[in-house]
Design a protein around this motif. Structure first.
Motif, short mmCIF file in Angstrom:
data_model
loop_
_atom_site.label_atom_id
_atom_site.label_comp_id
_atom_site.label_asym_id
_atom_site.label_seq_id
_atom_site.Cartn_x
_atom_site.Cartn_y
_atom_site.Cartn_z
N GLU A 178 0.83 -1.20 0.00
CA GLU A 178 0.00 0.00 0.00
C GLU A 178 0.86 1.26 0.00
O GLU A 178 0.51 2.26 -0.61
CB GLU A 178 -0.93 0.00 1.22
N ALA A 179 2.01 1.22 0.69
CA ALA A 179 2.92 2.37 0.68
C ALA A 179 3.47 2.60 -0.72
O ALA A 179 3.54 3.75 -1.20
CB ALA A 179 4.06 2.13 1.67
N HIS A 180 3.83 1.52 -1.40
CA HIS A 180 4.30 1.67 -2.78
C HIS A 180 3.18 2.19 -3.68
O HIS A 180 3.44 2.98 -4.60
CB HIS A 180 4.83 0.34 -3.30
N ARG A 181 1.98 1.78 -3.42
CA ARG A 181 0.85 2.26 -4.24
C ARG A 181 0.64 3.76 -4.04
O ARG A 181 0.34 4.48 -4.99
CB ARG A 181 -0.42 1.48 -3.87
N PHE A 182 0.83 4.24 -2.81
CA PHE A 182 0.74 5.68 -2.58
C PHE A 182 1.82 6.42 -3.36
O PHE A 182 1.57 7.48 -3.94
CB PHE A 182 0.88 5.98 -1.08
N GLY A 183 3.03 5.86 -3.39
CA GLY A 183 4.10 6.49 -4.15
C GLY A 183 3.81 6.58 -5.63
O GLY A 183 4.18 7.55 -6.29
N VAL A 184 3.13 5.57 -6.17
CA VAL A 184 2.82 5.56 -7.60
C VAL A 184 1.61 6.43 -7.91
O VAL A 184 1.63 7.26 -8.83
CB VAL A 184 2.59 4.11 -8.08
N GLU A 185 0.54 6.27 -7.13
CA GLU A 185 -0.72 6.93 -7.47
C GLU A 185 -0.80 8.38 -7.02
O GLU A 185 -1.59 9.15 -7.57
CB GLU A 185 -1.88 6.14 -6.86
N VAL A 186 -0.01 8.76 -6.02
CA VAL A 186 -0.07 10.14 -5.52
C VAL A 186 1.23 10.88 -5.81
O VAL A 186 1.24 11.87 -6.55
CB VAL A 186 -0.38 10.16 -4.01
N ILE A 187 2.34 10.39 -5.25
CA ILE A 187 3.62 11.07 -5.42
C ILE A 187 4.01 11.13 -6.90
O ILE A 187 4.42 12.18 -7.41
CB ILE A 187 4.72 10.37 -4.61
N GLY A 188 3.88 10.00 -7.59
CA GLY A 188 4.33 9.94 -8.98
C GLY A 188 3.46 10.72 -9.95
O GLY A 188 3.88 10.93 -11.09
#
Length: 417
Positions: free
Chosen positions: A141-151
């Motif tokens: 889920e942390a990686h998903r936040f990095g992709v969907e929000v940060i990225g």
């Protein structure tokens, strides 16, 4: 899981700069095996091992809480930290469509009180050092936040990392858990476990009323404690990224002494050497000169000793100070080696194009820059002597005012006749 880291004096007959550099590298620990494939080690092997960190060595202190849960204690959850870039431009998060509407600026971070799918929600702090800390979210889920929000925020990541760096701790929420021997129920780091207990006393900061805060997953009274702990975790993860980048840099320079020993040349052009010098300066700046410099406690904690204790406790547990000193030592050593490279560049730039120095160096390639300087001085002296012989009488007449006799200047008498 705890941690996934990791001027030359002008003297006669001096050795040439290439010889000096080869000798220097042969005596220092940077010298590597001659075979390039030996350099292809796993970068994780260069990071501190879990069993050697203070946090892992003190893990037994958390065993009573883990094995004897109280009725008020929550389940053990994860604090997961992810570093994806050298730094973030936090101002670009304002108004980002991917952020939840209740996300807001919180001191030196962006605070997202709730993010994730139903049943898998967590709290997130995003810091300007290129890291974000997720409370209650699993790694995927942390990686998903990095992709969907940060990225998805244009220009938000500055110098993104090829491989993100991670840290992971665990925490529980228990407002009744007593601190051993102190009979305190305050929030703390015990062993390798964070206990979110009662709120710490604050001096000058007035926590916002609970009614004004958005819905949170964890006790709102420990918000500032979670922020302090998160900032320490983010700094450790950003330092891990710097450690990996520095190790890659040293590996890229590891074959230089062998190239000098075999060919007398560094094996890279002037532009490449200058770029290496720039990379080293960038490491030093990132470690000590930027706002997030890994050495100082942020100003935010100067008036709040309790919050400073949280920040320092996590920093000490993750060896941030020791690792910072180690990186500084590596940079200092690399800077010493680069000073010899600068000397080599100076030697290469001594001879301007289409000059006598260029021709002389082409005819005598083994001549050092020191010998070249002596030759140039000798040529200048010869030219001065010739000028004095040719123009000496005229200079004598100008400075003394006495006319020169015909005997002294037969050529002048012949001209008048």
């Amino acid at each position: 899981m705890l941690l996934s880291v990791f001027s030359r004096p002008l003297a006669p007959r001096l050795p040439t700069c290439r010889q000096t550099l080869a000798l220097y590298f042969s005596k220092r620990s940077l010298a590597t095996p001659a075979e390039p494939h030996d350099l292809a080690d796993d970068s994780s092997s260069k990071k501190p091992r879990k069993s050697t960190t203070p946090l892992r060595r003190s893990a037994s202190a958390s065993l009573p809480i883990r094995t004897n849960p109280t009725p008020t204690r929550s389940s053990i959850q994860t604090v997961f930290t992810l570093c994806t870039a050298e730094r973030y431009l936090l101002s670009r998060l304002r108004g980002a469509p991917a952020l939840p509407p209740h996300a807001q600026k919180f001191h030196e971070s962006w605070w997202i009180p709730r993010w994730g799918k139903d049943g898998k929600e967590g709290e997130i702090f995003v810091f300007g050092n290129g890291s974000f800390v997720c409370w209650g979210l699993e790694e995927d889920e942390a990686h998903r936040f990095g992709v969907e929000v940060i990225g998805r925020v244009p220009g938000f990541e500055v110098a993104p990392l090829k491989v993100p760096e991670t840290e992971e701790l665990e925490f529980v929420v228990d407002p009744t858990e007593l601190r051993p021997a102190y009979h305190e129920k305050i929030t703390r780091l015990q062993g390798d476990l964070i206990i979110l207990g009662q709120a710490p006393p604050l001096n000058e900061i007035t926590p916002p009323p609970t009614s004004t805060l958005p819905p949170t997953l964890f006790p709102p009274e420990t918000l500032f404690a979670r922020y302090a702990l998160s900032q320490a975790l983010s700094r450790s993860t950003a330092l891990s990224a710097l450690e990996v980048a520095l190790d890659e840099y040293l590996s890229s320079m590891a074959l230089l002494p062998h190239s000098l020993a075999k060919t007398g040349k560094p094996g890279m052009g002037r532009t490449a050497l200058v770029k290496k010098l720039g990379e080293l300066m960038k490491f030093r700046q990132g470690l000590n000169l930027n706002r997030e410099n890994f050495s100082d406690v942020p100003d935010f904690y100067w008036t709040e000793p309790e919050l400073e204790k949280y920040f320092i406790s996590v920093s000490d547990a993750l060896d941030v100070s020791i690792r910072t000193d180690s990186v500084n030592d590596k940079i200092t050593y690399a800077a010493e080696a680069q000073s010899v490279l600068r000397q080599l560049l100076t030697e290469a730039s001594t001879y301007p194009s289409f000059s006598f120095g260029t021709i002389f160096k082409f005819l005598f390639p083994q001549t050092s820059s020191h010998s070249m300087e002596l030759v140039i001085i000798a040529l200048i002296a010869v030219e001065v002597v010739i000028a004095l012989i040719r123009d000496g009488p005229e200079l004598w007449e100008i400075f003394t005012g006495r006319p020169v006799s015909h005997n002294e200047r037969p050529e002048a008498h012949a001209e008048r006749v």
